[in-house]
Structure formats: structure tokens, C-alpha cells
Design a protein around this motif. Structure first.
Motif, PDB file in Angstrom:
ATOM      1  N   CYS A   1       7.016   6.269   6.367  1.00  0.00           N
ATOM      2  CA  CYS A   1       5.681   6.507   6.912  1.00  0.00           C
ATOM      3  C   CYS A   1       5.736   6.565   8.433  1.00  0.00           C
ATOM      4  CB  CYS A   1       4.735   5.365   6.530  1.00  0.00           C
ATOM      5  SG  CYS A   1       4.390   5.282   4.780  1.00  0.00           S
TER       6      CYS A   1
ATOM      7  N   LYS B   1      -1.972  11.059  -6.324  1.00  0.00           N
ATOM      8  CA  LYS B   1      -2.640  11.777  -5.247  1.00  0.00           C
ATOM      9  C   LYS B   1      -2.090  13.187  -5.093  1.00  0.00           C
ATOM     10  CE  LYS B   1      -4.625   9.805  -1.099  1.00  0.00           C
ATOM     11  NZ  LYS B   1      -4.489   8.682  -0.195  1.00  0.00           N
TER      12      LYS B   1
ATOM     13  N   TRP C   1       2.859   6.086  11.959  1.00  0.00           N
ATOM     14  CA  TRP C   1       1.522   5.921  12.517  1.00  0.00           C
ATOM     15  C   TRP C   1       1.202   7.159  13.344  1.00  0.00           C
ATOM     16  CZ3 TRP C   1      -1.387   2.140  10.664  1.00  0.00           C
ATOM     17  CH2 TRP C   1      -0.761   1.009  10.137  1.00  0.00           C
ATOM     18  N   GLN C   2       0.142   7.833  12.999  1.00  0.00           N
ATOM     19  CA  GLN C   2      -0.205   9.059  13.710  1.00  0.00           C
ATOM     20  C   GLN C   2      -1.688   9.109  14.049  1.00  0.00           C
ATOM     21  OE1 GLN C   2       1.818  12.124  14.495  1.00  0.00           O
ATOM     22  NE2 GLN C   2       3.183  10.358  14.543  1.00  0.00           N
TER      23      GLN C   2
ATOM     24  N   PRO D   1      -4.541   4.426  14.615  1.00  0.00           N
ATOM     25  CA  PRO D   1      -3.936   5.637  14.049  1.00  0.00           C
ATOM     26  C   PRO D   1      -3.826   5.470  12.536  1.00  0.00           C
ATOM     27  CG  PRO D   1      -2.574   4.720  15.810  1.00  0.00           C
ATOM     28  CD  PRO D   1      -3.617   3.702  15.498  1.00  0.00           C
TER      29      PRO D   1
ATOM     30  N   ARG E   1       0.831  -1.205   0.000  1.00  0.00           N
ATOM     31  CA  ARG E   1       0.000   0.000   0.000  1.00  0.00           C
ATOM     32  C   ARG E   1       0.867   1.257   0.000  1.00  0.00           C
ATOM     33  NH1 ARG E   1      -5.028  -1.148   3.943  1.00  0.00           N
ATOM     34  NH2 ARG E   1      -5.692   0.866   3.123  1.00  0.00           N
TER      35      ARG E   1
ATOM     36  N   LEU F   1      -1.744   5.572   8.957  1.00  0.00           N
ATOM     37  CA  LEU F   1      -0.373   5.495   8.469  1.00  0.00           C
ATOM     38  C   LEU F   1      -0.194   6.659   7.496  1.00  0.00           C
ATOM     39  CD1 LEU F   1       2.243   3.813   8.652  1.00  0.00           C
ATOM     40  CD2 LEU F   1       1.524   2.648   6.570  1.00  0.00           C
TER      41      LEU F   1
ATOM     42  N   VAL G   1      -2.583  10.212   3.838  1.00  0.00           N
ATOM     43  CA  VAL G   1      -3.000   8.963   4.479  1.00  0.00           C
ATOM     44  C   VAL G   1      -2.735   7.784   3.542  1.00  0.00           C
ATOM     45  CG1 VAL G   1      -4.951   7.653   5.377  1.00  0.00           C
ATOM     46  CG2 VAL G   1      -4.716  10.082   5.927  1.00  0.00           C
ATOM     47  N   VAL G   2      -1.945   6.829   4.030  1.00  0.00           N
ATOM     48  CA  VAL G   2      -1.641   5.627   3.251  1.00  0.00           C
ATOM     49  C   VAL G   2      -2.577   4.502   3.680  1.00  0.00           C
ATOM     50  CG1 VAL G   2       0.134   3.904   2.711  1.00  0.00           C
ATOM     51  CG2 VAL G   2       0.777   6.311   3.022  1.00  0.00           C
ATOM     52  N   VAL G   3      -2.748   4.346   4.982  1.00  0.00           N
ATOM     53  CA  VAL G   3      -3.641   3.317   5.522  1.00  0.00           C
ATOM     54  C   VAL G   3      -4.514   3.953   6.592  1.00  0.00           C
ATOM     55  CG1 VAL G   3      -3.781   1.125   6.780  1.00  0.00           C
ATOM     56  CG2 VAL G   3      -1.937   1.471   5.126  1.00  0.00           C
ATOM     57  N   ALA G   4      -5.809   3.785   6.471  1.00  0.00           N
ATOM     58  CA  ALA G   4      -6.737   4.275   7.497  1.00  0.00           C
ATOM     59  C   ALA G   4      -7.678   3.137   7.866  1.00  0.00           C
ATOM     60  CB  ALA G   4      -7.523   5.466   6.969  1.00  0.00           C
TER      61      ALA G   4
ATOM     62  N   TYR H   1       2.127   9.280   5.101  1.00  0.00           N
ATOM     63  CA  TYR H   1       3.335   9.329   4.293  1.00  0.00           C
ATOM     64  C   TYR H   1       4.149  10.585   4.626  1.00  0.00           C
ATOM     65  CZ  TYR H   1       6.395   8.049   0.512  1.00  0.00           C
ATOM     66  OH  TYR H   1       7.495   7.637  -0.192  1.00  0.00           O
TER      67      TYR H   1
ATOM     68  N   TYR I   1       0.700   4.080  -2.860  1.00  0.00           N
ATOM     69  CA  TYR I   1       0.606   5.511  -2.539  1.00  0.00           C
ATOM     70  C   TYR I   1       1.683   6.287  -3.296  1.00  0.00           C
ATOM     71  CZ  TYR I   1       0.643   9.939  -0.059  1.00  0.00           C
ATOM     72  OH  TYR I   1       0.607  11.284   0.228  1.00  0.00           O
TER      73      TYR I   1
END
Lengths: 208, 472
Positions: free
Chosen positions: B157, A194, B159-160, B23, A185, B25, B15-18, B27, A189
Motif C-alpha cells: 500500500c 471489491k 499513502w497518497q 492522505p 484492514r 491508504l 482505497v484501503v483506509v480513508a 492498494y 481489502y
């Protein structure tokens, strides 16, 4: 990372608000290139007199707090510099838990990365704990699974902790390993449109 | 649906992973690295056999423990080892490094913007809390610890958990002689050192729009002293004009295309913030701190407060501990406090405009014989420009030491240390116990106030310098 499920220990009260990370670990000790060995420098300017002797008035030098592993603190603990040397020093000294009415964000975050649990309790509860801990040899049991702090007399305090961080502490998970499971992922990205201007973001190729 | 804040927009773009209940992920577009907080992160990578995912989004320099008299004579072997370790790590992992020989070297938060590495809309991290500085450009920039540093190196990346938003509207315009430093010190004195905790602050309002990039950087730099995760200012013509032609900034059509997108990084009129503060800067006077955190400050015309007058027991305790450390009595006039050291520098106030302001005050005067005063430019580029403008002559003629770039006396990791019990008027950002040396007493001020203090040996407004000399 070390697993944190339950911990029992003696409470040392540090009666100062806004304790900053410069106080936790002064800068002259940031020059090491290792993560270990910082405990000896913890709270250095408060712990030692200018001649290098331990200052008997400082809480951690008092015999009744020997072996303490739970630090009781006041509001905004860990403010200032982002230095992870602060949690390294606290953990290396032997602290596993820090209880305070509030923490500074970066420090709070850094604690979790080092198997140490920062617990936020309301000011009046912290005040009560200061009264108790002031006598010395006051023990608390911290149960992360149940999210409860308990003393020997059976008084309990519930605390909140971010579920994601709790999970990581309970299992001692390595963050990077977990993130790399999302490598695909991240690649998607990076290749996506984007942010059309991302391609020009480079730290190489200065024309000067 | 309510509109978005500029923070929401930047966040969403990264946002890469939500996933629900976790939190995000996020970029990271730019990772700045320095010698003090990075060695353990590189060592972690090495032990796990990992690489740096995007070395071309990473940039390193040396600033924290570099000597500023002669940077090539590192007498402290452990500091020397950190500098060598960074050199070695950058070579091994393919990271661009502005080392001590580079014309680009300087304080990491000074060189990022001046090289055009800092750009609107970027996510920027660095193992240093004053990363918030870069928010002045409309970049989401925050400090991280060494574990997170390693995480960014390996994955690009982080985690936030999404912070809350706080709008600080700076209304009115400061009177002449009151700088951006006085504005941020005044704000923190009024609202405390943790009013920003858990929040990203967007600074807006008439006063902000009128500020130069240097002034905006001073404001965002110290948002961490309010506990904020980051400070943010909407990019505008001032931002674009500053960035155009910078070495690493996009060029030509690329730049124009970027500007078009950057113009969208503004808060929608109907966006809702979690909190809003309005702060009138028109009544503000130059600020001087009297205590041991940046919120313990007052006007240069004020007095050292009586701890008993504070509203809570915790504040009374803090004030008593601070005055004991600072060696000050309640009721003492701020202007009567004698100063032995002056430091003009740090990521808060070492840019060309800061040096111009200070030089303007210093011109035609002499440093008090009781004061040792140093000027430490924020970067090689700042130093070159200041020398082209002849500012160094003004400082040297007056009796200042003119140094090489670095963090220097802001945190005194290098040999620039204030001795125990002595006082320093400092343009840096932290007056914590021991920050400038064990037992050292720091008073945070603007470059204008620092310059005047060097001449008078105490805190005065520049307008009073002439009168003082006539009396003498």
C-alpha cells in the motif's frame, strides 16, 4: 526518521529555474547500494570543474555560503527522475530546508521521507530572499510547529504544509510502522470482492 | 451529483483506509522493480526484519545500467554489484525476476505492457518516474522514491493525497510524418514543464482514439515531463486487442470477464475535471528541442529562439543558461545544427513500432560519416520481433549499431555516453544538462527525425533525404 521541529541556518541561493534531479545528483553516482555518502556528489557537474577541482563560481563553493543548511531555489525544483538519491544527497550535504516557489511532486514527497522540509513561498517573497541571501551570511529560522520563516531583522513569512506530513516530521514517525497498524484492514481489502478481477493479477505463472 | 472521471473510479477501487484530513491508504496491484532504486529498500526491510507482503504482485528486471554491447560483460564493478544485489534480493524475498538470461528482460516500462503485467484498472508503481507510461492502458501508474518502494514492499500500500484532474483533449489528426512523440513534445513546448504538477492527466480526443498502444505509451511516458503525477487513457478495443494473449494477461473466460469490467473504466459524460486543455495536433510539425528541458522545443523548420523574447525574467534566465550549455546562438536554423550522435531507444521510443518507423526512413540510405548511430531495442522481445521482420538488417546495412536491450544512452548509466560538447539526436525523454554524459548536448526528437538526422547529419524531414543525396 529524524525529528524536525525548528531549524536555523545560513541560506545558499541557487539561481536557476527547473533544477532537475539529474543536476542534483548525476547518474554516475546512483550505483551505490547504500543510502549514505551522496553529499560529496551533490550538484557534481556544477560544483566541480572537469579536472575535478571545485568551481569557484558555483554558489556552494563560495566561502560566504560555507555551512549553509537552507537552500533557496527557483520554480519547479527537483523535476525529472524519481531518484531519492537527490534528497539523500541534499540531506547528506547538510541541507535541512529547501525554499522555492514550487517543487516537482515526486521530489517534494521524497524530501519528507528524509527529514527535510520543502517550503513553498510566493515568487515575490522568494525573490526578496534571493536579494537578501545574495549578500551572504543571511540566516533564517524555520519553525515547523508555527509554520513560520523568520530572519534576523524580524521579517516573517508564513507557509502552508500538509498537516499529515507536518505531524510526521514533527514526531519523526516511521511510515511503515504506522501503516502496519492497519494490517487488518489491508487483509480485509485483499479478501474483499471489491475488484473481482484482482485474483487474476499475478506476476508469476507466465505460460511462455 | 456529477459523474466520475476514470481516475476517480480507479482511485475509489483502491482505497484501503480513508480518514478525514489524511492522505488515503491506496492498494497497489503491481510493483515493478529495477536494480538502481531498489537496493536501499530491500536493505531497509532486512534491517527491520520485514517481509515482502505480496511477492506475487511484484516483478523485477535489470535495465538501467546494463551494457548494451554485451550485457554479460559488466566492466563497472559498482554497476555489477547493483545487478548482483537485485538478483540476490529477488531470490531472498521470492520475487519474479527477468534477469539478463531471461527472454523477458528489457526496459521495465517496455516489458510490463508486452508481458501483459500492465492491465487496465490496476494501480502500478515503480521506483522510476516514467512509470506514467503504463497509464496508456488505463492503469493508474506513477513513479515513487526508494522510501515509498520499501513501503510498498512491506505493506502493498501507499499513502497518497488525491491529485487534481486535468483533461488534455488532443483534437484533429497529425499530418503524415508527425508522430506521438511530436505531439507530446509540442504540448509541453506550449504549456511548459510543470503544467501538470499536482495533477493526473487524462488524454482524450480524436487523436488519442486513433493512436496505437505504442503511440499512447509515448504520450503517457512523457506526462511526467509536464510534471504530472500520472497520465491516463481510457481503455478501448485497441487496448484489449493489444493485451489478448500476452503471457501474464488473464486467459479465456477470465480475459472476457476482465474486458467487461475494463469497459467501465471510462470518464462519465457529466464528470468535471479541475482543468481542461484543448490542443490541436493537426497543425503540428516534427519537433526538436533546442534547450535543456523538454519544454524548450520548436518545429524542425524553426529557429533557436532569442532569450530576450521570453515573457518572464525567469524564462529569459533559463533560456540563456540553456543556450550557453547547448552552445547555440539565437536565430540559428534548427536544420543547420550538426549532429554527431543518434540514439534510437529508451522507454519513450524503443518499441517495435518505433523501430519500424525509423527503419522505413533508413532503408536505402547510409548513416552520415560524421555520425555515430545506435539502435537499442526496448526489450528482448522487441529485438526478436525486429529481427524476424529484418529491421536489424536495414539498420546494420545503413551503418547503425544494433544493440541489446536496456536504458542505455537515455541516462548513460551504462557505457553508452555522449562525449562533452557533442550533440545527440535522441528519441529519449530528457535533455537535461549532463543527462547523456557530462557536457553532452541532447536534442529530443521522434524516431523518424532521429533516423533522418543519422543520415543527413542534421535535422531534416525524411522527404528531403532524397533531394540531399541528389545534390551531393
Amino acid at each position: 526518521m529524524e525529528v524536525f521541529v525548528r531549524h536555523q541556518g545560513i541560506v545558499a541561493p541557487l539561481d536557476r529555474p527547473n533544477v532537475d534531479t539529474d543536476a542534483i545528483i548525476p547518474k554516475q553516482f546512483l550505483k551505490r547500494v547504500e543510502r549514505s555518502g551522496f553529499g560529496q556528489f551533490l550538484f557534481y557537474d556544477w560544483r566541480y570543474l572537469p579536472n575535478g577541482e571545485p568551481d569557484p563560481s558555483f554558489v556552494l563553493n563560495q566561502p560566504r555560503y560555507a555551512g549553509a543548511s537552507i537552500l533557496l531555489a527557483r520554480n519547479n525544483f527537483g523535476c525529472g527522475s524519481s531518484r531519492e538519491h537527490a534528497p539523500w544527497a541534499l540531506a547528506d550535504y547538510g541541507f535541512k530546508v529547501i525554499i522555492a516557489p514550487s517543487f516537482a511532486d515526486i521530489f517534494h514527497n521524497n524530501c519528507f521521507k528524509n527529514g527535510m522540509l520543502p517550503i513553498v513561498l510566493p515568487e515575490k517573497d522568494v525573490e526578496h530572499l534571493f536579494q537578501q541571501a545574495g549578500r551572504g551570511q543571511y540566516r533564517l529560522e524555520v519553525d515547523l510547529e508555527a509554520q513560520v520563516v523568520r530572519d534576523d531583522e524580524g521579517t516573517t513569512w508564513r507557509f502552508q504544509v500538509d498537516p499529515y506530513r507536518r505531524e510526521r516530521l514533527l514526531k519523526g514517525l516511521d511510515d511503515i510502522g504506522a501503516t502496519l497498524l492497519h494490517a487488518d484492514r489491508i487483509t480485509v481489502y485483499e479478501q474483499s470482492a471489491k475488484k473481482p478481477y484482482q485474483d487474476v493479477y499475478r506476476t508469476t505463472g507466465s505460460v511462455t | 451529483m456529477a459523474g466520475k472521471t476514470m481516475f476517480d473510479k480507479i482511485w475509489e477501487q483502491h482505497v484501503v483506509v480513508a480518514e478525514e484530513g489524511k492522505p488515503h491508504l491506496l492498494y497497489i496491484d503491481l510493483h515493478l522493480v529495477h536494480e538502481v532504486t531498489s537496493p536501499q529498500a530491500f536493505e531497509g526491510l532486512r534491517m527491520a526484519g520485514r517481509k515482502v507482503r505480496r511477492p506475487e504482485l511484484t516483478f523485477a528486471t535489470m535495465d538501467h545500467n546494463v551494457p548494451t554491447d554485451n550485457p554479460f560483460t559488466v566492466t563497472d564493478p559498482i554497476a555489477g554489484k547493483q545487478i548482483e544485489t537485485l538478483q540476490m534480493n529477488c531470490e531472498a524475498f521470492g520475487i519474479s525476476l527477468a534477469d539478463l538470461h531471461s527472454e523477458e528482460q528489457g526496459i521495465v516500462h517496455v516489458i510490463g505492457p508486452e508481458l501483459g503485467l500492465t492491465l487496465p484498472g490496476k494501480t502500478i508503481v515503480c521506483g522510476d518516474s516514467h512509470t506514467s507510461t503504463h497509464g496508456a492502458f488505463g492503469a493508474l501508474a506513477f513513479g515513487i522514491g526508494t522510501s515509498e518502494l520499501e513501503h510498498v514492499l512491506a505493506t502493498q500500500c501507499l499513502w497518497q493525497t488525491k491529485p487534481r484532474t486535468l483533461l488534455v483533449e488532443l483534437t484533429g489528426r497529425p499530418r503524415p510524418g508527425v508522430t506521438a512523440k511530436d505531439v507530446i513534445l509540442g504540448l509541453i513546448a506550449q504549456y511548459g514543464v510543470d503544467f501538470g504538477t499536482g495533477h493526473v492527466i487524462q488524454f482524450a480526443g480524436e487523436a488519442v482514439r486513433a493512436m496505437s498502444m505504442e503511440e499512447r505509451m509515448t504520450i503517457c511516458n512523457m506526462s511526467i515531463e509536464a510534471g504530472a503525477r500520472a497520465g491516463l487513457i481510457e481503455p478501448d478495443e485497441t487496448t484489449f486487442a493489444y493485451l489478448k494473449g500476452r503471457p501474464y494477461a488473464p486467459k479465456g473466460e477470465d480475459f472476457d470477464a476482465c474486458v467487461k469490467l475494463w469497459r467501465e473504466l471510462v470518464t462519465d459524460p457529466d464528470a468535471v475535471f479541475d482543468r481542461v486543455i484543448q490542443f490541436d495536433v493537426s497543425a503540428l510539425e516534427p519537433q526538436v528541442t533546442w534547450g535543456t528541458h523538454p519544454g524548450m522545443g520548436t518545429s524542425i523548420n524553426g529557429i533557436v529562439p532569442d532569450p530576450d523574447t521570453f515573457p518572464t525574467e525567469m524564462e529569459r534566465l533559463a533560456a540563456r543558461q540553456a543556450l550557453a550549455y547547448m552552445g547555440l546562438e539565437p536565430g540559428t536554423k534548427i536544420s543547420d545544427i550538426p549532429i554527431q550522435h543518434v540514439f534510437i531507444g529508451s522507454c519513450t521510443n524503443s518499441r517495435i513500432e518505433d523501430l519500424r518507423l525509423a527503419a522505413q526512413v533508413v532503408r536505402g540510405h547510409k548513416v552520415s560519416p560524421k555520425v555515430r548511430a545506435i539502435v537499442v531495442p526496448g526489450s528482448k522481445q522487441v529485438k526478436r520481433q525486429a529481427e524476424q521482420e529484418g529491421l536489424h538488417e536495414i539498420f546494420i546495412t545503413a551503418g547503425f549499431e544494433w544493440r541489446e536491450p536496456g536504458c542505455s544512452m537515455c541516462l548513460a548509466m551504462n557505457p553508452d555516453v555522449v562525449p562533452a560538447g557533442e550533440r545527440c539526436a535522441s528519441t529519449s525523454n530528457r535533455n537535461f544538462e549532463g543527462r547523456q554524459g557530462r557536457g553532452a548536448r541532447t536534442h529530443l526528437v521522434s524516431p523518424v527525425t532521429a533516423a533522418a538526422a543519422a543520415i543527413a547529419g542534421r535535422f531534416v524531414e525524411p522527404g528531403q533525404l532524397q533531394k540531399l543525396e541528389e545534390v551531393n
